[in-house]
Design an enzyme around this catalytic site. Sequence first.
Site, short mmCIF file in Angstrom:
data_model
loop_
_atom_site.label_atom_id
_atom_site.label_comp_id
_atom_site.label_asym_id
_atom_site.label_seq_id
_atom_site.Cartn_x
_atom_site.Cartn_y
_atom_site.Cartn_z
N ASN A 99 75.85 70.20 61.31
CA ASN A 99 76.19 69.25 60.26
C ASN A 99 75.12 68.15 60.21
OD1 ASN A 99 77.08 66.97 62.10
ND2 ASN A 99 78.59 68.53 62.69
N ARG A 100 75.29 67.19 59.33
CA ARG A 100 74.24 66.22 59.04
C ARG A 100 74.33 64.95 59.87
NH1 ARG A 100 73.95 65.26 52.72
NH2 ARG A 100 72.22 63.96 53.44
#
Length: 423
Positions: A226-227
């Site tokens: 994820n970011r």
Amino acid sequence: MASDAADSRPHADPPGRKPRVVLGVSGGIAAYKACELLRRFTESGHDVTVVPTAAALEFVGAPTWAALSGKPVSAEVWTDVHEVPHVRIGQTADLVVVAPATADLLARAAHGLADDLLTNTLLTARCPVVFAPAMHTEMWEHPATAENVATLRRRGALVIEPAEGRLTGADTGKGRFPDPAEVFEVAREVMGRAGAANLLDLAGRHVLVSAGGTREYLDPVRFLGNRSSGLQGYALARAAAARGAEVTLVAANVTLPDPAGVKVVHVETTAQLRDAVLAGTTTADAVVMAAAPADYRPSAVSDTKIKKADDGSAPSLALEQNPDILAEISRHRARPGSVVVGFAAETGDAETSVLEMATAKLARKGCDLLVVNDVSGGQVFGSTENEAVLLDATGEPQHVPRGSKSALAHAVWDRVVARFETA
């Protein structure tokens, strides 16, 4: 030295003056690293007076300190006696930072000695005082040093835990001077709270913070992730250290420098994150789960790189759910009375608002406080700023307006401290 002592400055300060910082430098090999710390203070608009010990001048000469600070430098109380420097420097300071602080300097400060300009300054300072120790592991772990550190902390000084790593010669261990940039960040956090009623309101507390995003590997090359950058978790850890806490930071795939005074445990997967968090909850007074664990992981991981099919077809991917770490530590408290804080990154939809989703998540997870981020359009990720709503089961939502991630971190710790005080 205590941060809540009465202000005894002899003259009123003119409006708009630069914050006054005293940079004390004691005689250790890490003295050269204080040059970088000095540069950061001066370039960020601080008025810095460098006060080295005589031993420090054996490592870095007075001309260097004078050139970098723009001020004359002396280690003696006899220089410019008519200006009473041994009193005035400490009286007029907004912050005193001793970096590096050797075992000898810590001992002299703890026993109230005043045999040079720096120790005189420490006795007259009525502002926050920060020590950044650096020494060999055996010296840091010696009972005498431990008692001196405990004495200074009891009097209201912030003594940053040294880092672990390469020391002088071939030795390694705890006692290394932290990254100067991170010492500067802690000092800035302390100055930002200089007016607080209790500057070190987390002293004596152990807190655990998670940060970053986990990776779930498909094969030796590819992963699901994820970011999350880890910036908010690191801000939380740094803020807690500046408030006097013992801090453990569980960092998932974060490349940021370790915050000064913080123990960092590096992990990759959600399972590793869970293991590290559960190990820390047995002694933690508060756990702040700012990390973004992957909700799912592949049911099977290939030992070799998955090859691209010649016919253009894509492989199927079977997933299974990861453990819900926040719910687990909220429902089964390893330490009775501990405070658990979760994070919710939500986008909302046509039927349900971000706040409604977060309210349901708070009830589902069972944590004490939920920090709610609206991440629509990818906002927040990788940014140095954040905006959030703090939500608990008993009170009205608290909106924290857009600002630095440090500001949000302190808002979270304010709520945690409030729960400690009412427990």
